[in-house]
Design an enzyme around this catalytic site. Sequence first.
Site, PDB file in Angstrom:
ATOM      1  N   CYS A  78       1.277  -1.364   0.417  1.00  0.00           N
ATOM      2  CA  CYS A  78      -0.347   0.239  -0.647  1.00  0.00           C
ATOM      3  C   CYS A  78       1.145   1.532   0.014  1.00  0.00           C
ATOM      4  O   CYS A  78       0.246   2.238  -0.658  1.00  0.00           O
ATOM      5  CB  CYS A  78      -1.036   0.109   1.270  1.00  0.00           C
ATOM      6  SG  CYS A  78      -0.173  -0.096   2.829  1.00  0.00           S
ATOM      7  N   CYS A  94      -4.206  -9.222  12.737  1.00  0.00           N
ATOM      8  CA  CYS A  94      -5.092 -10.507  13.041  1.00  0.00           C
ATOM      9  C   CYS A  94      -5.637  -9.945  14.208  1.00  0.00           C
ATOM     10  O   CYS A  94      -5.434  -9.870  15.108  1.00  0.00           O
ATOM     11  CB  CYS A  94      -3.795 -11.673  13.292  1.00  0.00           C
ATOM     12  SG  CYS A  94      -5.912 -12.908  13.419  1.00  0.00           S
ATOM     13  N   CYS A 115      -8.684 -11.740  14.590  1.00  0.00           N
ATOM     14  CA  CYS A 115      -9.350 -12.873  14.626  1.00  0.00           C
ATOM     15  C   CYS A 115      -8.859 -14.039  16.167  1.00  0.00           C
ATOM     16  O   CYS A 115      -8.828 -14.651  16.423  1.00  0.00           O
ATOM     17  CB  CYS A 115     -10.029 -13.828  13.442  1.00  0.00           C
ATOM     18  SG  CYS A 115     -10.380 -12.768  12.659  1.00  0.00           S
ATOM     19  N   GLN A 140     -23.120  -8.942   8.307  1.00  0.00           N
ATOM     20  CA  GLN A 140     -23.404 -10.230   9.303  1.00  0.00           C
ATOM     21  C   GLN A 140     -25.779 -10.429   9.104  1.00  0.00           C
ATOM     22  O   GLN A 140     -25.808 -11.222   9.640  1.00  0.00           O
ATOM     23  CB  GLN A 140     -23.789 -10.157  10.171  1.00  0.00           C
ATOM     24  CG  GLN A 140     -21.871  -9.576  10.394  1.00  0.00           C
ATOM     25  CD  GLN A 140     -21.927  -9.402  12.242  1.00  0.00           C
ATOM     26  OE1 GLN A 140     -21.403  -7.641  12.182  1.00  0.00           O
ATOM     27  NE2 GLN A 140     -22.007  -9.482  13.593  1.00  0.00           N
ATOM     28  N   GLU A 145     -18.898 -15.556  21.914  1.00  0.00           N
ATOM     29  CA  GLU A 145     -18.567 -14.042  22.094  1.00  0.00           C
ATOM     30  C   GLU A 145     -17.703 -14.400  23.938  1.00  0.00           C
ATOM     31  O   GLU A 145     -17.343 -12.967  24.530  1.00  0.00           O
ATOM     32  CB  GLU A 145     -20.058 -13.320  22.418  1.00  0.00           C
ATOM     33  CG  GLU A 145     -20.634 -13.569  22.013  1.00  0.00           C
ATOM     34  CD  GLU A 145     -21.524 -12.984  21.698  1.00  0.00           C
ATOM     35  OE1 GLU A 145     -21.865 -11.406  21.536  1.00  0.00           O
ATOM     36  OE2 GLU A 145     -22.329 -13.353  21.792  1.00  0.00           O
TER      37      GLU A 145
HETATM   38  S1  FES Z   1      -7.874 -10.707  10.530  1.00  0.00           S
HETATM   39 FE1  FES Z   1      -6.683 -13.032  10.830  1.00  0.00          FE
HETATM   40  S2  FES Z   1      -8.037 -14.345  10.652  1.00  0.00           S
HETATM   41 FE2  FES Z   1      -9.561 -12.697  10.796  1.00  0.00          FE
HETATM   42  S1  FES Z   2      -3.020  -1.544   4.041  1.00  0.00           S
HETATM   43 FE1  FES Z   2      -1.317  -1.875   3.119  1.00  0.00          FE
HETATM   44  S2  FES Z   2      -0.217  -2.501   5.440  1.00  0.00           S
HETATM   45 FE2  FES Z   2      -2.328  -2.556   6.315  1.00  0.00          FE
END
Ligand code: FES
Ligand code: FES
Length: 1334
Positions: free
Chosen positions: A74, A149, A151, A771, A1266
């Site tokens: 990006c 991440c 999740c 959702q 949750e």
């Molecule tokens: S952001 Fe990592 S699995 Fe969803």
């Molecule tokens: S989209 Fe490039 S670092 Fe987040």
Amino acid sequence: MDPAQELLFYVNGRKVIEKNVDPETMLLPYLRKNLRLTGTKYGCGGGGCGACTVMISRYNPSTKKIRHHPVNACLTPICSLYGTAITTVEGIGSTKTRLHPVQERIAKCHGTQCGFCTPGMVMSMYALLRNHPEPTLDQLTDALSGNLCRCTGYRPIIDACKTFCKNSGCCQSKENGVCCLDQGINGLPEFQEEDKTSPELFSEEEFLPLDPTQELIFPPELMMMAEKQPPKTRVFGGDRMTWIAPVTLKDLVEAKFTYPQAPIVMGNTSVGPEVKFKGVFHPVIISPGRIEELSVVNQACDGITLGAGLSLDQVKDILADVVQKLPEEKTQTYCALLKHLRTLAGFQIRNMSLGGHIVSRHLDSDLNPLLAVGNCTLNLLSKEGKRQIPLNEQFLRKCPSVDLKPQEVLVSVNIPYSKKWEFVSAFRQAQRQQNALAIVNSGMRVLFGERDGIIKELSIFYGGVGPTTISAKDSCQKLIGRPWNEEMLDTACRLVLDEVILPGSAPGGKVEFKRTLIISFLFKFYLEVSQILKEMDPGHCPSLADRHKSALEDWHSRHHWRTLTHQSVDPKQLPQDPIGRPIMHLSGIKHATGEAIYCDDMPAVDQELFLTFVTSSRAHAKILSIDLTDALSLPGVVDIVTAEHLQEANTFNTETFLATDKVHCVGHLICAVIADSEIQAKRAAKLVKIVYQDLKPLILTIEEAIQHKSFYESERKLECGNIDEAFKMVDQILEGEIHIGGQEHFYMETQSMLAVPKGEDGEMDIYVSTQFPKYIQDIVAATLKLPANKVMCHVRRVGGAFGGKAGKTSIMAAISAFAASKHNRAVRCILERGEDMLITGGRHPYLGKYRAGFMNDGRILALDLEHYCNAGSTLDESLWVIEMGLLKMDNAYKFPNLRCRGWACRTNLPSNTALRGFGFPQAGLVTEVCITEVAVKCGLSPEQVRLVNMYKQIDHTPYKQEINAQTLSECWRECMAKSSYSVRKMAVEKFNAENSWKKRGLAMVPLKFPVGLGSAVAMGQAAALVHIYLDGSALVTHGGIEMGQGVHTKMIQVVSRELKMPMLNVHLRGTSTETVPNTNPSGGSVVADLNGLAVKNACQTLLRRLEPIISKNPHGTWKDWAQTAFDQRISLSAVGFFRGYESDMDWEKGEGHAFEYFVYGAACSEVEIDCLTGDHKNIRTDIVMDVGHSINPALDIGQIEGAFIQGMGLYTIEELSYSPQGVLYTRGPSQYKIPAICDIPIELHISFLPPSENSNTLYSSKGLGESGVFLGCSVFFAIRDALSAVRQERGTSGPLKCSSPLTPERIRMACEDKFTKMIPRDGPGSYVPWNIRV
Ligand code: FES
Ligand code: FES
Ligand SMILES: Cc1cc2nc3c(=O)[nH]c(=O)nc-3n(C[C@H](O)[C@H](O)[C@H](O)COP(=O)(O)OP(=O)(O)OC[C@H]3O[C@@H](n4cnc5c(N)ncnc54)[C@H](O)[C@@H]3O)c2cc1C
């Protein structure tokens, strides 16, 4: 210069020649739109999330070496890629060819949930392996430091990556002669051998080996080009910008002479974000290619010279090498630089240049304070010749007399060796330990006379406390000649505080914290130097008391160790029955190869338009005028939709789409610009001119709402027992309150939608990351004045949602569909991260007030609570959040006499909405804080008070629902035992007695999480559709949305069990209102429960129909049975339905059966805090859960730990910041910190209780989406425990009031000491703060 040159590079082994390259284009959109390589994802656009990671390889003809490094696509301008080879996730493996071992292992180790971060993770890991096929764990965690991440909680990702390490089972750390395999890292043997990872979550034996010979080779053509092509400046001209890429220093200087105002773009991590987020425009960019002089590394007698073009990662390697070879006394500055280079930004960003870093002179630059104290000099070059300038305070302040001239180029930097009796140290404190800009950082240097301990030179620079890096030079001057002792320290602190003045309203806020850090760092420096002096000259220097040494130690371990104890299936279960087995996420492999398609990955529809929103910049104002003229006149702009165009369709239920005459929050949608490209739509949006007139009152905070009685509807109330009488009987009464900050969903995939008119009968297909497809269908149908049967909403998968992809998503989808219908062209709308965070709201900030009456043994007999949530400018689901808060506030405790009232506050903030846990994480925390304070008053541990008040066996909730809390007690007991709570409590106390500046805390919290939808009975119904085809395969669809939780995987497991059909024969294409109508929102932990029962029902219907056929041919196959059924004209398609759990909640009476069942659990966490900086480290967490019968332990563990880490973020580092005018400052990963890999506990142990029966649910399973969030508060209370130890030791009077999140700022300021007493304080009302607490 000839501007019409071709750009040539390779992508995944294929040559790309771009004839009309636009220098404004970044690699990410180029890959996604031009090359249709959509595996690389957009998550933030600013280098902060790592979703866009790709690998770049360059050949260096001088060294004949190829350098592979990960970058953020990006921020990588496409023109900077000439002659490089780019590898994207598609290039390393695919399901059609061969998987790369990284892809295979991340999927099979359950390291993907929604999968949106996965390609970035894969590429960071891949780039590491290209350079280090057997990396160490340090290298591994470093490589993933720039990848977020939301999740998984990272543990399974680390597990996957660890399989590449030489010794993957071990932490490889032999600190204190102990490694994780010898003992728990804590030094306390905890687990027997059989308790270690249940082996069947994944099997390493089946992994493909890593074979470096199978990797893509570097294209020989590029090597030849680099060797043979005569060096020639390349120029690329676009519509608005020209890109000049000189390849010799002479040409670079020439270009800078011709275009003095043009920036020299190296890493583009400073220029790029300015262009993107601040609207800066450069008509010319100079971007040097490989120029040897800019990569120079020279070691001379007085120091080393480093080329300005070296990347910070290269600088790190060079310095590490130098430090190994030179005597310690010479490397003080280098060691200090290395310390910061290890934590500065994420790995991908560290490819930025040394020169760019220095010249940018960011106020929070980590290296500049060190380079300044280290007396570095800068070697400049222009057509006028060479020049040297010092990197000193004037340079950092950009004083024209000592700054670079516009025509000058920074060629290299001289970093001198340190001398004997000279010491340099580096300090920084950020919201998160890695990949976060420092709140304050500092470089400090002192030079003593030979053995005399008298200060000869002193130099101190601070970052983060002014508009640029600043020097405390006057203070330093005054301290020269002083001996290095406590009086000097005391004077130094006072002098520095007088010199480095930070006004109360300073940008960035946290003013008192910053002031405290300024002198806390000084104290650390004092101790560090004293310790070395003592070692160097034991005779003269006083020793440092052992208790002080903890101020100096950095966190010891970044290694991770974990055990997972889950349930095994009954040995009698058929081997082909997948229920209860750790089946990999159905899309895991596709996530890892980039083949999983998300909304914005869908190819452009012919003549597609892009829609972007114009939002309010005022929080409460009248719109006097909207001038669209300039925006509409921009080429490519097709239309601008305002409230006027929508007319009565501008409202649906209680929600208004676009502002009419007033705006009620910053971020209020005002109009939507539609253009033929994203770029033009965004440019036009900036040209819309809106004139506002501010209105009063401006209500932003909960306190202001209470003052103005600004509430949605009347109070909600729950009452049981006789609270007034109970208060008369108790031994003690306490009152208090806690404020809990909001939380951003931070799903990795931003809000995305594509509306496609079908061209017939007004039909509209709408593909949305949502959702709640049914609601989208309803709202779009209403907007377009169509019956619902003409509007279909399709969702294949969602890149994380957590409650944030329902209400606001629907409004934006409706406007997109309106535009699509009006122009009869497809319309795509993808929010940028900043827009998303601004517009969509998040978890409600909460204020809980409590009055508790209790006995001296800790029993709480009377509890009176008031809950207030900051709902924002529209109602959304806020009243429901309050209701759930009331119904769940008791958590695991029996309060015999209770009154709890709740209000949803109407404020001028963007509307807050559902977020994982839906009110429980806030309401539960209020109760736990109250309990902790009761414990203090009773002189008991919080755990004792928790236990004494806990539900026992068969009991009743405040709303008179019967519960059986037997497994709650079991979870508590088992968590106590597994965590060795008592032994570790003593160890913590011992540690605290021995250490003054680091303290540890241990806390355990129980969990009773009610599952169900309260009084919203109709929301509990679910439906499914199962088809069997004549080849014996099945297609299943249901109303649930796959947002990472693995519901589709579980549904296929259900079909497989019910039909006794191999999972491979069952397919699921996604969710659509076309196949399953009238779906309910996916959320509330019940998606698999409800839809699973519907799927089961459909399968059983089919089985009933086919039973005669199957029993006639019991050894037949599904193909045989299907064919026979077809021949006999028996339908092979069945609808399944589940009515939902029965529930009734009578709010009038305060009674009901609100929930179907309860998830029980407990978590014990231990932390260590740094009392001088407010930093904290999660040492260990143990979680025990009663999950019923787990349908898929791998997915269920993933839900628990992912939620736990999200909760930990909520309660510790995730902090939203608003201006006093209601503007959200925290609009991206640079400002808002979700947990990263550095935050996860060093040790994590998760275990399930043995299966428990739960008669009404799907195979006795429990919904776990949750509940884990709340367990994150065990970290909050562990920090609080550590803070109590600090305050107890120091005799700090008054109650310890902790707001959530317990950020470094709050931790530090709660550790009252001589430094917090020394700082100047601003009286309330004497200044306008930069930010406010809402
Ligand atoms: S952001 Fe990592 S699995 Fe969803
Ligand atoms: S989209 Fe490039 S670092 Fe987040
Ligand atoms: C996500 C993210 C996280 C970050 N985290 C941190 C962090 O934790 N700590 C920290 O200190 N910083 C951090 N930064 C800031 C980062 O350090 C700077 O952005 C970076 O060092 C700039 O280097 P660059 O090569 O990308 O500069 P560019 O953006 O390419 O250029 C920056 C400026 O330097 C000038 N310039 C570059 N080279 C020369 C030269 N040879 N001669 C003259 N002028 C030159 C350019 O004209 C331009 O004005 C972060 C940035 C991002 C995007």
